[in-house]
Design an enzyme around this catalytic site. Structure first.
Site, PDB file in Angstrom:
ATOM      1  N   ASP A 161       0.837  -1.202   0.000  1.00 55.35           N
ATOM      2  CA  ASP A 161       0.000   0.000   0.000  1.00 55.35           C
ATOM      3  C   ASP A 161       0.873   1.255   0.000  1.00 55.35           C
ATOM      4  O   ASP A 161       1.982   1.249   0.533  1.00 55.35           O
ATOM      5  CB  ASP A 161      -0.905  -0.023   1.243  1.00 55.35           C
ATOM      6  CG  ASP A 161      -2.095   0.915   1.082  1.00 55.35           C
ATOM      7  OD1 ASP A 161      -2.337   1.410  -0.032  1.00 55.35           O
ATOM      8  OD2 ASP A 161      -2.784   1.162   2.099  1.00 55.35           O
TER       9      ASP A 161
ATOM     10  N   HIS B 233       2.452   3.389  -8.987  1.00 59.63           N
ATOM     11  CA  HIS B 233       2.296   1.964  -9.308  1.00 59.63           C
ATOM     12  C   HIS B 233       3.503   1.458 -10.100  1.00 59.63           C
ATOM     13  O   HIS B 233       3.983   0.351  -9.878  1.00 59.63           O
ATOM     14  CB  HIS B 233       1.009   1.734 -10.114  1.00 59.63           C
ATOM     15  CG  HIS B 233      -0.246   2.066  -9.340  1.00 59.63           C
ATOM     16  ND1 HIS B 233      -0.432   1.675  -8.032  1.00 59.63           N
ATOM     17  CD2 HIS B 233      -1.374   2.741  -9.692  1.00 59.63           C
ATOM     18  CE1 HIS B 233      -1.610   2.108  -7.609  1.00 59.63           C
ATOM     19  NE2 HIS B 233      -2.203   2.753  -8.589  1.00 59.63           N
TER      20      HIS B 233
ATOM     21  N   LEU C 224      11.460 -20.469  -4.910  1.00 59.39           N
ATOM     22  CA  LEU C 224      10.381 -19.662  -4.321  1.00 59.39           C
ATOM     23  C   LEU C 224       9.101 -19.759  -5.156  1.00 59.39           C
ATOM     24  O   LEU C 224       9.162 -19.803  -6.389  1.00 59.39           O
ATOM     25  CB  LEU C 224      10.825 -18.190  -4.299  1.00 59.39           C
ATOM     26  CG  LEU C 224       9.789 -17.196  -3.750  1.00 59.39           C
ATOM     27  CD1 LEU C 224       9.735 -17.266  -2.221  1.00 59.39           C
ATOM     28  CD2 LEU C 224      10.116 -15.762  -4.180  1.00 59.39           C
TER      29      LEU C 224
ATOM     30  N   GLU D 192       1.588 -13.667  11.999  1.00 59.91           N
ATOM     31  CA  GLU D 192       2.068 -12.484  12.718  1.00 59.91           C
ATOM     32  C   GLU D 192       1.906 -11.289  11.781  1.00 59.91           C
ATOM     33  O   GLU D 192       2.176 -11.404  10.580  1.00 59.91           O
ATOM     34  CB  GLU D 192       3.550 -12.631  13.095  1.00 59.91           C
ATOM     35  CG  GLU D 192       3.847 -13.827  13.976  1.00 59.91           C
ATOM     36  CD  GLU D 192       3.211 -13.723  15.361  1.00 59.91           C
ATOM     37  OE1 GLU D 192       2.984 -12.579  15.826  1.00 59.91           O
ATOM     38  OE2 GLU D 192       2.951 -14.775  15.964  1.00 59.91           O
TER      39      GLU D 192
HETATM   40  C1  FPP Z   1      -1.931   0.249  -3.312  1.00 62.04           C
HETATM   41  O1  FPP Z   1      -1.480   1.542  -3.479  1.00 62.04           O
HETATM   42  C2  FPP Z   1      -1.503  -0.675  -4.325  1.00 62.04           C
HETATM   43  C3  FPP Z   1      -2.316  -1.247  -5.260  1.00 62.04           C
HETATM   44  C4  FPP Z   1      -3.709  -0.936  -5.467  1.00 62.04           C
HETATM   45  C5  FPP Z   1      -1.868  -2.291  -6.142  1.00 62.04           C
HETATM   46  C6  FPP Z   1      -0.485  -2.791  -5.975  1.00 62.04           C
HETATM   47  C7  FPP Z   1       0.215  -2.618  -7.250  1.00 62.04           C
HETATM   48  C8  FPP Z   1       1.538  -2.533  -7.386  1.00 62.04           C
HETATM   49  C9  FPP Z   1       2.487  -2.694  -6.295  1.00 62.04           C
HETATM   50  C10 FPP Z   1       2.151  -2.234  -8.699  1.00 62.04           C
HETATM   51  C11 FPP Z   1       1.928  -3.240  -9.735  1.00 62.04           C
HETATM   52  C12 FPP Z   1       2.217  -4.611  -9.342  1.00 62.04           C
HETATM   53  C13 FPP Z   1       2.648  -5.552 -10.188  1.00 62.04           C
HETATM   54  C14 FPP Z   1       2.827  -6.936  -9.738  1.00 62.04           C
HETATM   55  C15 FPP Z   1       2.977  -5.240 -11.574  1.00 62.04           C
HETATM   56  P1  FPP Z   1      -2.549   2.683  -3.425  1.00 62.04           P
HETATM   57  O2  FPP Z   1      -2.793   3.147  -4.816  1.00 62.04           O
HETATM   58  O3  FPP Z   1      -3.771   2.229  -2.703  1.00 62.04           O
HETATM   59  O4  FPP Z   1      -1.800   3.769  -2.603  1.00 62.04           O
HETATM   60  P2  FPP Z   1      -2.470   4.896  -1.685  1.00 62.04           P
HETATM   61  O5  FPP Z   1      -3.042   4.208  -0.486  1.00 62.04           O
HETATM   62  O6  FPP Z   1      -1.320   5.760  -1.361  1.00 62.04           O
HETATM   63  O7  FPP Z   1      -3.505   5.584  -2.527  1.00 62.04           O
END
Ligand code: FPP
Length: 225
Positions: A12, A29, A124, A191
């Site tokens: 996040d 992202h 893994l 955990e």
């Molecule tokens: C949360 O950040 C993250 C996501 C909704 C998706 C996770 C995606 C990635 C880590 C990038 C792509 C992954 C791959 C495997 C290619 P948020 O947008 O909710 O952040 P915020 O809470 O700051 O708004």
């Protein structure tokens, strides 16, 4: 000493990371995808870690603006296309979880292709949670086994889930302290570690430290020492 055999991460903070830099959320992202690569590679080199499950797209993420959803889909496609070589080189098996029927045909084919091409890898296991929600996973599992002649047992339900493995350690970046519908069944004795670090800033050093702290915890699984 505890071993973190199965680590799961709620990644996040991408959007906030980008906003702090006055960039569009999607840049966060993009930066986050690079961290996915680094953390996966780190885990593949640690013989104690058998599984790494990453929350990449939740059943709730469809509520985001259309352009952000489209960007995430393209990013995933790009990531998987470019990662196949890396998976093979590092002996990583790709086992996605979640209901990918909602994705485009080409993305589904890419996911299937990477899964098949890495099926022989015995290092893994990296699971990306894609259109994943624990409630949805449990409901789909119940529907798979509901016609059984016998009473449903814990083992039966556990085996019908997308992710059939208990989690040892769940990490959430980005400062919030909740599970957001992630691996609710498998996390029964996990955990939980929460860090304020935004996902694009998360490093292998911080992961190493969290794992070190985890190894010192006394886990009783409801029993006594
Ligand atoms: C949360 O950040 C993250 C996501 C909704 C998706 C996770 C995606 C990635 C880590 C990038 C792509 C992954 C791959 C495997 C290619 P948020 O947008 O909710 O952040 P915020 O809470 O700051 O708004």
């Amino acid at each position: 000493m505890n071993k973190a055999r199965h680590i799961a991460i709620i990644m996040d903070g991408n959007g906030r990371w980008a906003e702090l830099r006055e960039q569009k959320r999607v840049k966060g992202h993009e930066a986050g995808a690079k961290v996915v690569r680094a953390i996966t590679e780190f885990c593949s080199c640690d013989k104690d870690i058998e599984r790494l499950t990453l929350y990449a797209f939740s059943t709730e993420n469809w509520k985001r603006p259309r352009l952000e959803v489209e960007f995430l889909m393209k990013l995933l496609q790009k990531y998987l296309d470019s990662e196949l070589e890396n998976y093979l080189q590092n002996n990583i098996r790709f086992e996605p979880i979640g209901d990918i029927r909602a994705f485009s045909k080409s993305l589904r084919q890419t996911i299937q292709n990477v899964k098949e091409k890495t099926a022989h890898c015995d290092g893994l296991v990296q699971s990306l949670a894609l259109n994943y929600g624990a409630h949805d996973e449990i409901l789909r599992a119940v529907n798979k086994i509901k016609n059984s002649q016998d009473d449903i047992t814990e083992a039966m339900l556990g085996n019908a889930l997308d992710c059939k493995h208990n989690v040892d350690l769940i990490i959430r970046t980005g400062g919030d302290k909740r599970l957001s519908n992630f691996l609710l069944w498998q996390a029964a004795y996990a955990e939980l570690f929460f860090t304020d670090t935004l996902w694009p800033d998360f490093t292998t050093n911080e992961l190493e430290k969290i794992i070190k702290d985890f190894t010192k915890i006394e886990r009783r699984f409801g029993g006594l020492k």
